[in-house]
Design a protein around this motif. Structure first.
Motif, PDB file in Angstrom:
ATOM      1  N   SER A   6       5.491   0.547  -4.198  1.00 32.28           N
ATOM      2  CA  SER A   6       6.222   1.616  -3.520  1.00 32.28           C
ATOM      3  C   SER A   6       5.622   2.992  -3.774  1.00 32.28           C
ATOM      4  CB  SER A   6       7.696   1.599  -3.937  1.00 32.28           C
ATOM      5  OG  SER A   6       7.821   1.693  -5.353  1.00 32.28           O
ATOM      6  N   GLU A   7       5.058   3.221  -4.952  1.00 31.22           N
ATOM      7  CA  GLU A   7       4.491   4.526  -5.278  1.00 31.22           C
ATOM      8  C   GLU A   7       3.148   4.760  -4.603  1.00 31.22           C
ATOM      9  OE1 GLU A   7       6.092   6.892  -7.033  1.00 31.22           O
ATOM     10  OE2 GLU A   7       7.777   5.475  -6.948  1.00 31.22           O
ATOM     11  N   ARG A   8       2.606   3.706  -4.006  1.00 24.95           N
ATOM     12  CA  ARG A   8       1.291   3.822  -3.387  1.00 24.95           C
ATOM     13  C   ARG A   8       1.340   3.638  -1.874  1.00 24.95           C
ATOM     14  NH1 ARG A   8      -2.431  -0.212  -6.560  1.00 24.95           N
ATOM     15  NH2 ARG A   8      -3.991   0.722  -5.151  1.00 24.95           N
ATOM     16  N   CYS A   9       2.544   3.688  -1.336  1.00 29.23           N
ATOM     17  CA  CYS A   9       2.716   3.479   0.108  1.00 29.23           C
ATOM     18  C   CYS A   9       3.124   4.781   0.794  1.00 29.23           C
ATOM     19  CB  CYS A   9       3.793   2.423   0.373  1.00 29.23           C
ATOM     20  SG  CYS A   9       3.346   0.772  -0.188  1.00 29.23           S
ATOM     21  N   HIS A  10       2.591   4.981   1.969  1.00 26.70           N
ATOM     22  CA  HIS A  10       3.008   6.116   2.792  1.00 26.70           C
ATOM     23  C   HIS A  10       3.405   5.586   4.165  1.00 26.70           C
ATOM     24  CE1 HIS A  10       3.238  10.058   4.635  1.00 26.70           C
ATOM     25  NE2 HIS A  10       2.390   9.653   5.589  1.00 26.70           N
ATOM     26  N   ALA A  11       4.647   5.836   4.560  1.00 32.99           N
ATOM     27  CA  ALA A  11       5.139   5.405   5.869  1.00 32.99           C
ATOM     28  C   ALA A  11       4.737   6.433   6.917  1.00 32.99           C
ATOM     29  CB  ALA A  11       6.656   5.243   5.828  1.00 32.99           C
ATOM     30  N   VAL A  12       3.829   6.049   7.780  1.00 34.78           N
ATOM     31  CA  VAL A  12       3.354   6.985   8.809  1.00 34.78           C
ATOM     32  C   VAL A  12       4.364   7.074   9.948  1.00 34.78           C
ATOM     33  CG1 VAL A  12       0.906   6.725   8.288  1.00 34.78           C
ATOM     34  CG2 VAL A  12       1.990   5.150   9.880  1.00 34.78           C
ATOM     35  N   ARG A  13       4.485   8.251  10.507  1.00 32.99           N
ATOM     36  CA  ARG A  13       5.422   8.504  11.597  1.00 32.99           C
ATOM     37  C   ARG A  13       4.694   8.498  12.939  1.00 32.99           C
ATOM     38  NH1 ARG A  13       5.897  12.302   7.868  1.00 32.99           N
ATOM     39  NH2 ARG A  13       4.955  13.861   9.255  1.00 32.99           N
ATOM     40  N   LEU A  55     -10.027  11.645   7.926  1.00 32.49           N
ATOM     41  CA  LEU A  55     -10.945  11.005   6.996  1.00 32.49           C
ATOM     42  C   LEU A  55     -12.220  11.814   6.814  1.00 32.49           C
ATOM     43  CD1 LEU A  55     -10.682   7.329   8.367  1.00 32.49           C
ATOM     44  CD2 LEU A  55      -9.329   8.392   6.547  1.00 32.49           C
ATOM     45  N   GLY A  56     -12.370  12.877   7.599  1.00 33.73           N
ATOM     46  CA  GLY A  56     -13.589  13.683   7.625  1.00 33.73           C
ATOM     47  C   GLY A  56     -13.950  13.917   9.075  1.00 33.73           C
ATOM     48  N   ARG A  57     -14.998  13.253   9.543  1.00 31.36           N
ATOM     49  CA  ARG A  57     -15.295  13.298  10.971  1.00 31.36           C
ATOM     50  C   ARG A  57     -14.228  12.564  11.772  1.00 31.36           C
ATOM     51  NH1 ARG A  57     -19.864  12.102   8.277  1.00 31.36           N
ATOM     52  NH2 ARG A  57     -19.533   9.855   8.596  1.00 31.36           N
ATOM     53  N   ALA A  58     -13.723  11.495  11.206  1.00 34.43           N
ATOM     54  CA  ALA A  58     -12.752  10.640  11.883  1.00 34.43           C
ATOM     55  C   ALA A  58     -11.327  11.088  11.591  1.00 34.43           C
ATOM     56  CB  ALA A  58     -12.937   9.186  11.442  1.00 34.43           C
ATOM     57  N   THR A  59     -10.469  10.930  12.585  1.00 33.05           N
ATOM     58  CA  THR A  59      -9.040  11.211  12.434  1.00 33.05           C
ATOM     59  C   THR A  59      -8.258  10.055  13.032  1.00 33.05           C
ATOM     60  OG1 THR A  59      -9.372  13.596  12.585  1.00 33.05           O
ATOM     61  CG2 THR A  59      -7.150  12.762  13.034  1.00 33.05           C
ATOM     62  N   LEU A  60      -7.349   9.505  12.243  1.00 35.65           N
ATOM     63  CA  LEU A  60      -6.497   8.415  12.713  1.00 35.65           C
ATOM     64  C   LEU A  60      -5.158   8.968  13.177  1.00 35.65           C
ATOM     65  CD1 LEU A  60      -7.151   5.665  10.011  1.00 35.65           C
ATOM     66  CD2 LEU A  60      -7.813   5.587  12.430  1.00 35.65           C
ATOM     67  N   ARG A  61      -4.766   8.614  14.386  1.00 30.48           N
ATOM     68  CA  ARG A  61      -3.458   8.983  14.926  1.00 30.48           C
ATOM     69  C   ARG A  61      -2.643   7.696  15.086  1.00 30.48           C
ATOM     70  NH1 ARG A  61      -3.882  11.713  20.513  1.00 30.48           N
ATOM     71  NH2 ARG A  61      -4.936  13.287  19.201  1.00 30.48           N
ATOM     72  N   PHE A  62      -1.428   7.707  14.571  1.00 35.05           N
ATOM     73  CA  PHE A  62      -0.625   6.488  14.529  1.00 35.05           C
ATOM     74  C   PHE A  62       0.463   6.487  15.598  1.00 35.05           C
ATOM     75  CE2 PHE A  62      -2.456   7.024  10.329  1.00 35.05           C
ATOM     76  CZ  PHE A  62      -2.976   5.764  10.097  1.00 35.05           C
ATOM     77  N   MET A  63       0.696   5.296  16.170  1.00 36.20           N
ATOM     78  CA  MET A  63       1.718   5.131  17.203  1.00 36.20           C
ATOM     79  C   MET A  63       2.468   3.827  16.952  1.00 36.20           C
ATOM     80  SD  MET A  63      -0.712   6.115  20.413  1.00 36.20           S
ATOM     81  CE  MET A  63      -2.116   5.406  19.553  1.00 36.20           C
ATOM     82  N   ALA A  64       3.780   3.880  17.057  1.00 34.16           N
ATOM     83  CA  ALA A  64       4.594   2.691  16.882  1.00 34.16           C
ATOM     84  C   ALA A  64       4.424   1.758  18.074  1.00 34.16           C
ATOM     85  CB  ALA A  64       6.058   3.075  16.724  1.00 34.16           C
ATOM     86  N   ALA A  65       4.406   0.450  17.798  1.00 35.31           N
ATOM     87  CA  ALA A  65       4.332  -0.566  18.853  1.00 35.31           C
ATOM     88  C   ALA A  65       5.288  -1.708  18.515  1.00 35.31           C
ATOM     89  CB  ALA A  65       2.905  -1.081  19.000  1.00 35.31           C
ATOM     90  N   VAL A 123      -9.641   9.372  16.826  1.00 32.56           N
ATOM     91  CA  VAL A 123      -9.815  10.389  17.857  1.00 32.56           C
ATOM     92  C   VAL A 123     -11.282  10.649  18.177  1.00 32.56           C
ATOM     93  CG1 VAL A 123      -9.311  12.777  18.488  1.00 32.56           C
ATOM     94  CG2 VAL A 123      -7.618  11.444  17.200  1.00 32.56           C
ATOM     95  N   ALA A 124     -12.130  10.814  17.170  1.00 33.45           N
ATOM     96  CA  ALA A 124     -13.517  11.220  17.392  1.00 33.45           C
ATOM     97  C   ALA A 124     -14.302  10.194  18.208  1.00 33.45           C
ATOM     98  CB  ALA A 124     -14.208  11.473  16.055  1.00 33.45           C
ATOM     99  N   SER A 125     -14.096   8.916  17.937  1.00 30.84           N
ATOM    100  CA  SER A 125     -14.864   7.870  18.626  1.00 30.84           C
ATOM    101  C   SER A 125     -14.106   7.251  19.787  1.00 30.84           C
ATOM    102  CB  SER A 125     -15.242   6.761  17.627  1.00 30.84           C
ATOM    103  OG  SER A 125     -14.069   6.120  17.140  1.00 30.84           O
ATOM    104  N   GLY A 126     -12.829   7.587  19.938  1.00 30.30           N
ATOM    105  CA  GLY A 126     -12.036   6.998  21.009  1.00 30.30           C
ATOM    106  C   GLY A 126     -11.747   5.524  20.795  1.00 30.30           C
ATOM    107  N   THR A 127     -11.593   5.122  19.544  1.00 32.35           N
ATOM    108  CA  THR A 127     -11.374   3.712  19.219  1.00 32.35           C
ATOM    109  C   THR A 127      -9.896   3.432  19.009  1.00 32.35           C
ATOM    110  OG1 THR A 127     -13.554   3.582  18.169  1.00 32.35           O
ATOM    111  CG2 THR A 127     -11.955   1.845  17.639  1.00 32.35           C
ATOM    112  N   LEU A 128      -9.369   2.476  19.759  1.00 30.73           N
ATOM    113  CA  LEU A 128      -7.984   2.047  19.601  1.00 30.73           C
ATOM    114  C   LEU A 128      -7.950   0.783  18.761  1.00 30.73           C
ATOM    115  CD1 LEU A 128      -4.945   2.358  20.474  1.00 30.73           C
ATOM    116  CD2 LEU A 128      -5.485   0.722  22.307  1.00 30.73           C
ATOM    117  N   PHE A 129      -7.281   0.855  17.618  1.00 35.66           N
ATOM    118  CA  PHE A 129      -7.027  -0.327  16.796  1.00 35.66           C
ATOM    119  C   PHE A 129      -5.665  -0.855  17.234  1.00 35.66           C
ATOM    120  CE2 PHE A 129      -9.971   2.295  14.368  1.00 35.66           C
ATOM    121  CZ  PHE A 129     -10.943   1.374  14.019  1.00 35.66           C
ATOM    122  N   SER A 130      -5.692  -1.933  18.023  1.00 34.88           N
ATOM    123  CA  SER A 130      -4.539  -2.297  18.853  1.00 34.88           C
ATOM    124  C   SER A 130      -3.647  -3.382  18.280  1.00 34.88           C
ATOM    125  CB  SER A 130      -5.042  -2.743  20.228  1.00 34.88           C
ATOM    126  OG  SER A 130      -5.870  -3.896  20.101  1.00 34.88           O
TER     127      SER A 130
END
Length: 395
Positions: free
Chosen positions: A119-126, A133-143, A157-164
């Motif tokens: 629990s102390e090492r978890c972050h619930a993303v909204r 991450l540096g060059r890369a930015t992760l944007r999170f979406m609920a599914a 965002v930078a590479s336009g990659t969707l982790f689906s």
């Protein structure tokens, strides 16, 4: 296998060539791919783990990709064990790593890893939250419900990659089917079977995800099963749009039959030929007693029209036909036209049961008069079958 997808994104997943049934129910003759990725940047994000069946290979791939660096984040898109089995190993191995997941996924951790407390090492993303991450930015979406309630996807965002997550996934190992979707002869075949049997019940939720994705500049899709999609993305999104709207993908008729002694099979094949003679573009025929049940479900959704022929059994319906219709109920079969044929040697009952079952489904229209066969096809049955073929062809 470690494979570069972009200069910053590496594939570290593993194939399972020994598995016979995925989820212990779906036949996978070409194996299964458990996909995982790592983003190598100023900070490092590991994107999901894999099934315990492929634990050793995944650990080897991860260690090789990291090259003595330490990951900062473990992103968990989906808590189903075929993607999450190595979470505890990863968190125990890399003590400074933070787990990023939905709140519901974090709540589930204790269920899959009893006795562990992270629990102390978890972050619930909204929804919409971004992590740099540096060059890369992760944007999170609920599914949610694509296909579990805790599922989320992320967009780099930078590479336009969707982790689906499981969306846009398919059956088959990458070493056999191809690493990129455009390298396959027919991606849709096993992707369709996967979609309708895994996610098919949740078309509304898939539509909600597609609306979010439509606002992004997606250049590639990295799912948790199956190949990376990097070209002609609109083709794959269009198929998902059709499937999740319960639309008709292929014009034609699906003829399914469940026969005990061959009489019902003869009738079904006769009707199939009648439909071809009437000019149907495609008539697919399946034996519900022997053909892969998941493929039968797939074809029922693929076509807009179906003829179902089944025997009466114990004053009800022959079990293979009952199980098939039950699967359709579970997967929210809808917006289709169905014609029925029953066979009964002394007290036909199959038609009654089939009508009752289809009556519970949304916008399923029963077409023509139910044809009743007594044991074997006779010459006097032909006019009724011709009328049924006319009705389903003309609707």
């Amino acid at each position: 296998m470690v494979k570069e997808i972009t200069p910053d994104i590496l594939y570290i997943g593993a194939d399972d060539l020994q598995i016979e049934k995925f989820e212990n129910q779906y036949i996978v003759p070409e194996g299964m791919a458990y996909n995982s990725y790592v983003i190598m940047d100023g900070k490092i994000a590991v994107m999901d783990t894999v099934d315990s069946r492929s634990a050793d290979k995944w650990k080897e791939n991860l260690i090789n990709a990291l090259e003595d660096r330490t990951p900062d984040y473990l992103v968990v898109h989906h808590m189903e064990p075929d993607h999450s089995s190595l979470i505890a190993w990863a968190l125990d191995s890399y003590k400074d790593m933070t787990l990023l997941a939905s709140a519901k996924a974090i709540q589930m951790l204790g269920q899959f890893f009893p006795g562990k407390d992270y629990s102390e090492r978890c972050h619930a993303v909204r929804e919409g939250e971004e992590v740099s991450l540096g060059r890369a930015t992760l944007r999170f979406m609920a599914a949610p419900m694509v296909h579990w309630p805790e599922v989320m996807v992320s967009y780099e965002v930078a590479s336009g990659t969707l982790f689906s997550a499981d969306a846009f996934g398919k059956f088959g190992a990458l070493s056999r089917e191809g690493f990129y979707a455009d390298e396959e002869e027919n991606w849709a075949c096993e992707a369709r079977r996967y979609y309708f049997n895994i996610c098919g019940k949740y078309g509304m939720q898939v539509q909600a995800l597609l609306r979010k994705v439509s606002e992004l500049d997606v250049q590639r899709i990295c799912s948790l099963h199956g190949p990376v999609i990097r070209k002609d993305l609109e083709k794959y999104v269009s198929l998902y749009d059709t499937w999740s709207k319960y639309g008709v993908e292929t014009e034609g008729v699906f003829v399914a039959y469940a026969s005990i002694h061959g009489g019902t099979a003869e009738v079904a094949k006769k009707v199939a030929q009648m439909l071809l003679d009437r000019g149907e573009k495609k008539v697919a025929v399946s034996d519900l007693c022997y053909d892969d049940p998941a493929e039968c479900v797939e074809d029922a959704f693929r076509y807009g029209k179906m003829v179902l022929a089944a025997c009466s059994y114990d004053a009800g319906l022959f079990p293979p036909a009952y199980e098939f219709i039950h699967h359709l109920q579970d997967k929210a079969y809808q917006n289709r036209k169905v014609a029925l044929i029953e066979n009964g040697s002394w007290a036909p009952s199959a038609g009654r049961v089939m009508k009752e079952m289809f009556s519970s489904m949304k916008n399923v229209q029963l077409v023509g008069e139910t044809v009743t066969i007594k044991s074997r096809l006779r010459e006097e049955d032909i006019p009724s079958l011709e009328a049924l073929a006319d009705a389903i062809h003309g609707c």
